[in-house]
Scaffold this motif. Structure first.
Motif, mmCIF file in Angstrom:
data_model
loop_
_atom_site.group_PDB
_atom_site.id
_atom_site.type_symbol
_atom_site.label_atom_id
_atom_site.label_comp_id
_atom_site.label_asym_id
_atom_site.label_seq_id
_atom_site.Cartn_x
_atom_site.Cartn_y
_atom_site.Cartn_z
ATOM 1 N N THR A 152 0.853 -1.183 0.000
ATOM 2 C CA THR A 152 0.000 0.000 0.000
ATOM 3 C C THR A 152 0.888 1.231 0.000
ATOM 4 O O THR A 152 1.934 1.248 0.641
ATOM 5 N N ASP A 153 0.470 2.221 -0.748
ATOM 6 C CA ASP A 153 1.228 3.471 -0.736
ATOM 7 C C ASP A 153 0.652 4.438 0.299
ATOM 8 O O ASP A 153 1.096 5.567 0.429
ATOM 9 N N GLY A 154 -0.369 3.963 1.042
ATOM 10 C CA GLY A 154 -0.942 4.749 2.128
ATOM 11 C C GLY A 154 -1.942 5.796 1.695
ATOM 12 O O GLY A 154 -2.495 6.495 2.534
ATOM 13 N N THR A 155 -2.182 5.904 0.391
ATOM 14 C CA THR A 155 -3.125 6.920 -0.068
ATOM 15 C C THR A 155 -4.533 6.336 -0.197
ATOM 16 O O THR A 155 -4.720 5.121 -0.233
ATOM 17 N N GLN A 156 -5.488 7.223 -0.261
ATOM 18 C CA GLN A 156 -6.891 6.857 -0.408
ATOM 19 C C GLN A 156 -7.238 6.829 -1.894
ATOM 20 O O GLN A 156 -6.801 7.693 -2.646
ATOM 21 N N ALA A 157 -8.008 5.832 -2.295
ATOM 22 C CA ALA A 157 -8.459 5.769 -3.686
ATOM 23 C C ALA A 157 -9.382 6.953 -3.959
ATOM 24 O O ALA A 157 -10.326 7.179 -3.205
ATOM 25 N N PRO A 158 -9.122 7.714 -5.024
ATOM 26 C CA PRO A 158 -9.928 8.911 -5.273
ATOM 27 C C PRO A 158 -11.401 8.623 -5.552
ATOM 28 O O PRO A 158 -12.255 9.463 -5.291
ATOM 29 N N HIS A 159 -11.709 7.438 -6.049
ATOM 30 C CA HIS A 159 -13.082 7.102 -6.402
ATOM 31 C C HIS A 159 -13.773 6.254 -5.339
ATOM 32 O O HIS A 159 -14.938 5.928 -5.483
ATOM 33 N N GLU A 160 -13.049 5.902 -4.281
ATOM 34 C CA GLU A 160 -13.604 5.027 -3.244
ATOM 35 C C GLU A 160 -13.043 5.452 -1.890
ATOM 36 O O GLU A 160 -11.941 5.057 -1.511
ATOM 37 N N PRO A 161 -13.765 6.264 -1.142
ATOM 38 C CA PRO A 161 -13.234 6.891 0.069
ATOM 39 C C PRO A 161 -12.717 5.931 1.149
ATOM 40 O O PRO A 161 -11.829 6.290 1.898
ATOM 41 N N GLU A 162 -13.256 4.732 1.240
ATOM 42 C CA GLU A 162 -12.827 3.790 2.279
ATOM 43 C C GLU A 162 -11.690 2.879 1.835
ATOM 44 O O GLU A 162 -11.245 2.019 2.583
ATOM 45 N N ALA A 163 -11.202 3.061 0.611
ATOM 46 C CA ALA A 163 -10.204 2.144 0.056
ATOM 47 C C ALA A 163 -8.815 2.770 0.013
ATOM 48 O O ALA A 163 -8.663 3.948 -0.311
#
Length: 175
Positions: A152-163
């Motif tokens: 994981t790069d620790g970032t949040q998926a822009p299209h899926e807030p919980e991912a």
């Protein structure tokens, strides 16, 4: 049974990865409408929504030249899940995703199939990096991603807030 896409057939030790077929719809619908894993994530849908999702998966192959493979047991042909590449409109990158149908979890099928898809993506499509968007609470999918060598790069998926964003290196060795 006739495939509904131009998907190639990939094989592993225990699985055949093939394009979706009409006979896959009932198992897919059962998974999407009532699987405990879908309920736990609050992602169940209606039977009509599952039908549209199934057709969207077929169209995805036509649009992108890749999509979800149906995982079938080599011995029986019984479908046990889906693994593939997806890139919906507005998504930043190509995702490597997996869903196992009820009763198929915990047997290594997702990892086995995803490794075959990563190799195919690299060798046949020239894709040197894949991403998985995994809910922070989905420890089982996170474990699969780790077994696949993703981090994981620790970032949040822009299209899926919980991912969270998980990055996969393909077999080509590119970062």
């Amino acid at each position: 049974m006739q495939d509904l896409t131009t998907a190639p057939v990939l094989t592993t030790e225990r699985l055949v990865l093939r394009g979706p077929q009409r006979d896959d719809l009932p198992e897919f619908t059962r998974f999407m409408t009532s699987a405990p894993s879908m309920k736990a994530q609050g992602e169940t849908v209606t039977a009509q929504q599952a039908w549209f999702g199934f057709l969207t998966g077929i169209g995805h192959w036509q649009w992108h030249g890749f999509g979800f493979f149906t995982l079938a047991l080599r011995e029986t042909g019984h479908p046990v899940g889906r693994v593939g590449l997806i890139k919906h409109e507005g998504w930043p990158e190509v995702e490597l995703a997996w869903h196992l149908f009820e009763g198929a979890e915990g047997r290594g099928f997702a990892t086995e199939a995803a490794l075959a898809v990563k190799t195919w993506a690299s060798e046949e499509l020239g894709i040197d990096r894949l991403y998985s968007y995994i809910d922070r609470g989905n420890t089982r999918s996170q474990a699969v991603a780790k077994r696949l060598g993703a981090v994981t790069d620790g970032t949040q998926a822009p299209h899926e807030p919980e991912a969270e964003v998980w990055v996969h290196q393909t077999t080509s060795g590119a970062p």
